[in-house]
Design a protein around this motif. Structure first.
Motif, PDB file in Angstrom:
ATOM      1  N   GLY A 157      18.253  -0.009  -4.161  1.00  0.00           N
ATOM      2  CA  GLY A 157      18.462  -1.409  -4.470  1.00  0.00           C
ATOM      3  C   GLY A 157      19.305  -1.626  -5.705  1.00  0.00           C
ATOM      4  N   GLY A 158      19.863  -0.556  -6.261  1.00  0.00           N
ATOM      5  CA  GLY A 158      20.743  -0.712  -7.413  1.00  0.00           C
ATOM      6  C   GLY A 158      20.565   0.322  -8.497  1.00  0.00           C
ATOM      7  N   SER A 159      19.688   1.307  -8.293  1.00  0.00           N
ATOM      8  CA  SER A 159      19.412   2.300  -9.333  1.00  0.00           C
ATOM      9  C   SER A 159      20.343   3.497  -9.280  1.00  0.00           C
ATOM     10  CB  SER A 159      17.961   2.789  -9.216  1.00  0.00           C
ATOM     11  OG  SER A 159      17.067   1.706  -9.326  1.00  0.00           O
ATOM     12  N   GLY A 160      21.213   3.549  -8.294  1.00  0.00           N
ATOM     13  CA  GLY A 160      22.114   4.690  -8.178  1.00  0.00           C
ATOM     14  C   GLY A 160      21.347   5.982  -7.965  1.00  0.00           C
ATOM     15  N   PHE A 161      21.868   7.070  -8.547  1.00  0.00           N
ATOM     16  CA  PHE A 161      21.198   8.366  -8.414  1.00  0.00           C
ATOM     17  C   PHE A 161      20.121   8.566  -9.475  1.00  0.00           C
ATOM     18  CE2 PHE A 161      24.985   9.598  -5.943  1.00  0.00           C
ATOM     19  CZ  PHE A 161      24.375  10.274  -4.902  1.00  0.00           C
ATOM     20  N   SER A 162      20.130   7.749 -10.536  1.00  0.00           N
ATOM     21  CA  SER A 162      19.225   7.978 -11.671  1.00  0.00           C
ATOM     22  C   SER A 162      19.361   9.437 -12.114  1.00  0.00           C
ATOM     23  CB  SER A 162      17.789   7.600 -11.298  1.00  0.00           C
ATOM     24  OG  SER A 162      17.714   6.213 -10.989  1.00  0.00           O
ATOM     25  N   ASP A 163      18.254  10.188 -12.137  1.00  0.00           N
ATOM     26  CA  ASP A 163      18.307  11.584 -12.588  1.00  0.00           C
ATOM     27  C   ASP A 163      18.294  12.572 -11.422  1.00  0.00           C
ATOM     28  OD1 ASP A 163      18.307  10.799 -15.267  1.00  0.00           O
ATOM     29  OD2 ASP A 163      16.121  10.724 -15.336  1.00  0.00           O
ATOM     30  N   ALA A 164      18.589  12.091 -10.215  1.00  0.00           N
ATOM     31  CA  ALA A 164      18.463  12.951  -9.028  1.00  0.00           C
ATOM     32  C   ALA A 164      19.429  14.133  -9.055  1.00  0.00           C
ATOM     33  CB  ALA A 164      18.681  12.135  -7.759  1.00  0.00           C
ATOM     34  N   ILE A 165      20.655  13.922  -9.524  1.00  0.00           N
ATOM     35  CA  ILE A 165      21.633  15.022  -9.528  1.00  0.00           C
ATOM     36  C   ILE A 165      21.141  16.160 -10.416  1.00  0.00           C
ATOM     37  CG2 ILE A 165      24.009  15.678 -10.011  1.00  0.00           C
ATOM     38  CD1 ILE A 165      23.687  13.746  -7.674  1.00  0.00           C
ATOM     39  N   GLY A 174       0.825  -1.210   0.000  1.00  0.00           N
ATOM     40  CA  GLY A 174       0.000   0.000   0.000  1.00  0.00           C
ATOM     41  C   GLY A 174       0.858   1.259   0.000  1.00  0.00           C
ATOM     42  N   PHE A 175       1.951   1.208   0.744  1.00  0.00           N
ATOM     43  CA  PHE A 175       2.880   2.338   0.750  1.00  0.00           C
ATOM     44  C   PHE A 175       3.486   2.553  -0.632  1.00  0.00           C
ATOM     45  CE2 PHE A 175       7.515   2.825   0.658  1.00  0.00           C
ATOM     46  CZ  PHE A 175       7.601   4.187   0.868  1.00  0.00           C
ATOM     47  N   VAL A 176       3.895   1.458  -1.273  1.00  0.00           N
ATOM     48  CA  VAL A 176       4.483   1.541  -2.604  1.00  0.00           C
ATOM     49  C   VAL A 176       3.521   2.237  -3.571  1.00  0.00           C
ATOM     50  CG1 VAL A 176       5.194   0.190  -4.610  1.00  0.00           C
ATOM     51  CG2 VAL A 176       6.023  -0.435  -2.344  1.00  0.00           C
ATOM     52  N   ASP A 177       2.252   1.837  -3.534  1.00  0.00           N
ATOM     53  CA  ASP A 177       1.252   2.433  -4.422  1.00  0.00           C
ATOM     54  C   ASP A 177       1.092   3.926  -4.145  1.00  0.00           C
ATOM     55  OD1 ASP A 177       0.853  -0.034  -5.573  1.00  0.00           O
ATOM     56  OD2 ASP A 177      -0.910  -0.509  -4.342  1.00  0.00           O
ATOM     57  N   SER A 178       1.026   4.290  -2.868  1.00  0.00           N
ATOM     58  CA  SER A 178       0.838   5.694  -2.498  1.00  0.00           C
ATOM     59  C   SER A 178       2.006   6.555  -2.951  1.00  0.00           C
ATOM     60  CB  SER A 178       0.659   5.820  -0.984  1.00  0.00           C
ATOM     61  OG  SER A 178      -0.501   5.144  -0.544  1.00  0.00           O
ATOM     62  N   ALA A 179       3.224   6.107  -2.659  1.00  0.00           N
ATOM     63  CA  ALA A 179       4.400   6.892  -2.999  1.00  0.00           C
ATOM     64  C   ALA A 179       4.618   6.976  -4.504  1.00  0.00           C
ATOM     65  CB  ALA A 179       5.628   6.288  -2.319  1.00  0.00           C
ATOM     66  N   GLN A 180       4.324   5.880  -5.214  1.00  0.00           N
ATOM     67  CA  GLN A 180       4.493   5.893  -6.667  1.00  0.00           C
ATOM     68  C   GLN A 180       3.489   6.841  -7.320  1.00  0.00           C
ATOM     69  OE1 GLN A 180       4.271   1.998  -8.463  1.00  0.00           O
ATOM     70  NE2 GLN A 180       5.668   2.592 -10.094  1.00  0.00           N
ATOM     71  N   SER A 181       2.262   6.839  -6.824  1.00  0.00           N
ATOM     72  CA  SER A 181       1.252   7.763  -7.345  1.00  0.00           C
ATOM     73  C   SER A 181       1.641   9.209  -7.073  1.00  0.00           C
ATOM     74  CB  SER A 181      -0.106   7.449  -6.706  1.00  0.00           C
ATOM     75  OG  SER A 181      -1.071   8.410  -7.079  1.00  0.00           O
ATOM     76  N   GLU A 182       2.161   9.456  -5.893  1.00  0.00           N
ATOM     77  CA  GLU A 182       2.621  10.788  -5.514  1.00  0.00           C
ATOM     78  C   GLU A 182       3.707  11.276  -6.467  1.00  0.00           C
ATOM     79  OE1 GLU A 182       3.443  12.128  -1.130  1.00  0.00           O
ATOM     80  OE2 GLU A 182       5.300  11.316  -1.972  1.00  0.00           O
ATOM     81  N   GLY A 183       4.640  10.372  -6.792  1.00  0.00           N
ATOM     82  CA  GLY A 183       5.727  10.743  -7.690  1.00  0.00           C
ATOM     83  C   GLY A 183       5.260  11.017  -9.101  1.00  0.00           C
ATOM     84  N   SER A 184       4.345  10.203  -9.603  1.00  0.00           N
ATOM     85  CA  SER A 184       3.868  10.384 -10.979  1.00  0.00           C
ATOM     86  C   SER A 184       3.103  11.688 -11.147  1.00  0.00           C
ATOM     87  CB  SER A 184       2.993   9.198 -11.383  1.00  0.00           C
ATOM     88  OG  SER A 184       1.815   9.138 -10.591  1.00  0.00           O
ATOM     89  N   GLN A 185       2.496  12.172 -10.054  1.00  0.00           N
ATOM     90  CA  GLN A 185       1.736  13.425 -10.112  1.00  0.00           C
ATOM     91  C   GLN A 185       2.578  14.641  -9.738  1.00  0.00           C
ATOM     92  OE1 GLN A 185      -2.123  13.169  -8.063  1.00  0.00           O
ATOM     93  NE2 GLN A 185      -1.988  10.942  -8.189  1.00  0.00           N
ATOM     94  N   PHE A 233      18.775  10.718   0.623  1.00  0.00           N
ATOM     95  CA  PHE A 233      17.435  10.217   0.290  1.00  0.00           C
ATOM     96  C   PHE A 233      17.559   8.820  -0.321  1.00  0.00           C
ATOM     97  CE2 PHE A 233      19.275  12.948  -2.918  1.00  0.00           C
ATOM     98  CZ  PHE A 233      19.318  12.130  -4.043  1.00  0.00           C
ATOM     99  N   PRO A 234      16.508   8.013  -0.219  1.00  0.00           N
ATOM    100  CA  PRO A 234      16.456   6.756  -0.979  1.00  0.00           C
ATOM    101  C   PRO A 234      16.018   7.041  -2.410  1.00  0.00           C
ATOM    102  CG  PRO A 234      14.497   6.978   0.374  1.00  0.00           C
ATOM    103  CD  PRO A 234      15.362   8.165   0.696  1.00  0.00           C
ATOM    104  N   ASN A 235      16.439   6.200  -3.330  1.00  0.00           N
ATOM    105  CA  ASN A 235      15.980   6.305  -4.714  1.00  0.00           C
ATOM    106  C   ASN A 235      14.684   5.514  -4.841  1.00  0.00           C
ATOM    107  OD1 ASN A 235      15.491   5.910  -7.492  1.00  0.00           O
ATOM    108  ND2 ASN A 235      17.660   6.043  -7.985  1.00  0.00           N
ATOM    109  N   TRP A 236      13.594   6.242  -5.120  1.00  0.00           N
ATOM    110  CA  TRP A 236      12.291   5.599  -5.299  1.00  0.00           C
ATOM    111  C   TRP A 236      11.887   5.712  -6.758  1.00  0.00           C
ATOM    112  CZ3 TRP A 236       9.049   7.825  -0.618  1.00  0.00           C
ATOM    113  CH2 TRP A 236       9.486   7.200   0.567  1.00  0.00           C
ATOM    114  N   TRP A 237      11.817   4.593  -7.445  1.00  0.00           N
ATOM    115  CA  TRP A 237      11.364   4.571  -8.832  1.00  0.00           C
ATOM    116  C   TRP A 237      12.132   5.589  -9.685  1.00  0.00           C
ATOM    117  CZ3 TRP A 237       8.139   4.871  -4.568  1.00  0.00           C
ATOM    118  CH2 TRP A 237       7.594   3.643  -4.194  1.00  0.00           C
ATOM    119  N   PHE A 238      13.471   5.534  -9.562  1.00  0.00           N
ATOM    120  CA  PHE A 238      14.383   6.344 -10.372  1.00  0.00           C
ATOM    121  C   PHE A 238      14.240   7.844 -10.105  1.00  0.00           C
ATOM    122  CE2 PHE A 238      13.086   2.514 -12.688  1.00  0.00           C
ATOM    123  CZ  PHE A 238      14.300   1.847 -12.738  1.00  0.00           C
ATOM    124  N   ASP A 239      13.863   8.193  -8.889  1.00  0.00           N
ATOM    125  CA  ASP A 239      13.691   9.605  -8.546  1.00  0.00           C
ATOM    126  C   ASP A 239      13.828   9.779  -7.040  1.00  0.00           C
ATOM    127  OD1 ASP A 239      13.227  12.286  -8.812  1.00  0.00           O
ATOM    128  OD2 ASP A 239      11.209  12.087  -9.673  1.00  0.00           O
TER     129      ASP A 239
END
Length: 225
Positions: free
Chosen positions: A180-188, A114-125, A148-154
């Motif tokens: 879990g292995g995504s590094g910084f993605s586009d965070a920088i 449920g947390f995953v769904d909430s946070a992913q929706s928050e990020g997409s919006q 910060f943790p990398n959540w869904w490449f962000d």
């Protein structure tokens, strides 16, 4: 008569030379002031270690299975966020001030999915959560370690809220990230876009399974900086 005129001329030249010497030499006060300015060290700016962690921003932490989450470790029987563990290591090495980026409205769910769904929706919006914690004297800090943790490449959306709350122009932002292995993605790039007048330094990414034993890696990174 010639001897008298010659004597007067010699006397005038002597007086003029003495005046030039006196004018050329700085006073004792000037020398003392210059020496004081050279010996006074420049005061170093303060260091802030701002970090976001799911632990503390999640309503039902006791029900979270740490094994199922890339953001959580169990330390002495307690849940600890990966990013918090790295932030503590940086604090120990630098003596900086720890600051927890805390949301006003925490993720309210009784399971990890449920947390995953909430946070992913928050990020997409592109939601910007309201923060419950604020740095009152941000102007006093020259260096900001941002974790910060990398959540869904962000970055988590609360980190965007933090970056957009302050003017960090002229300050140095040093990011650190766990995943879990995504590094910084586009965070920088996102940090540089949010704070274009800040200096974004070399960041550090730690893989989730390496967090508990990352002390040496953190120290080596800090020494490079």
């Amino acid at each position: 008569m010639k001897k008298i005129l010659f004597s007067i001329l010699i006397a005038a030249m002597a007086i003029g030379f003495a005046g030039c010497v006196q004018q050329a030499e700085p006073s004792g006060n000037d020398n003392q002031q210059e020496q004081t300015q050279k010996q006074s060290p420049k005061k170093d700016g303060k260091v802030l270690i701002a970090y976001f962690s799911r632990v503390g921003n999640f309503q039902e932490e006791d029900n979270v299975d740490a094994v199922a989450s890339a953001s959580v470790q169990v330390v002495d029987g307690q849940h600890e966020g990966n990013t918090k563990i790295i932030a503590d290591m940086i604090e120990e090495e630098t003596g900086g001030d720890l600051f927890f980026i805390e949301m006003e409205d925490k993720y309210q769910t009784d399971d990890y999915d449920g947390f995953v769904d909430s946070a992913q929706s928050e990020g997409s919006q592109g939601v910007r959560p309201t923060l419950a914690s604020h740095v009152e004297d941000m102007e006093s800090y020259d260096t900001i370690y941002l974790g910060f943790p990398n959540w869904w490449f962000d970055m988590p959306m609360a980190v965007y809220s933090f970056l957009e709350e302050y003017d960090l122009s002229g300050k140095t932002i040093i990011p650190f990230c766990t995943s879990g292995g995504s590094g910084f993605s586009d965070a920088i790039a996102a940090i540089e876009e949010a704070q274009p007048q800040a200096n974004v330094a070399e960041g550090l990414h730690i893989y989730q399974d390496d967090v508990p034993s990352a002390g040496d890696e953190v120290r080596e990174w800090l020494n490079r900086l």
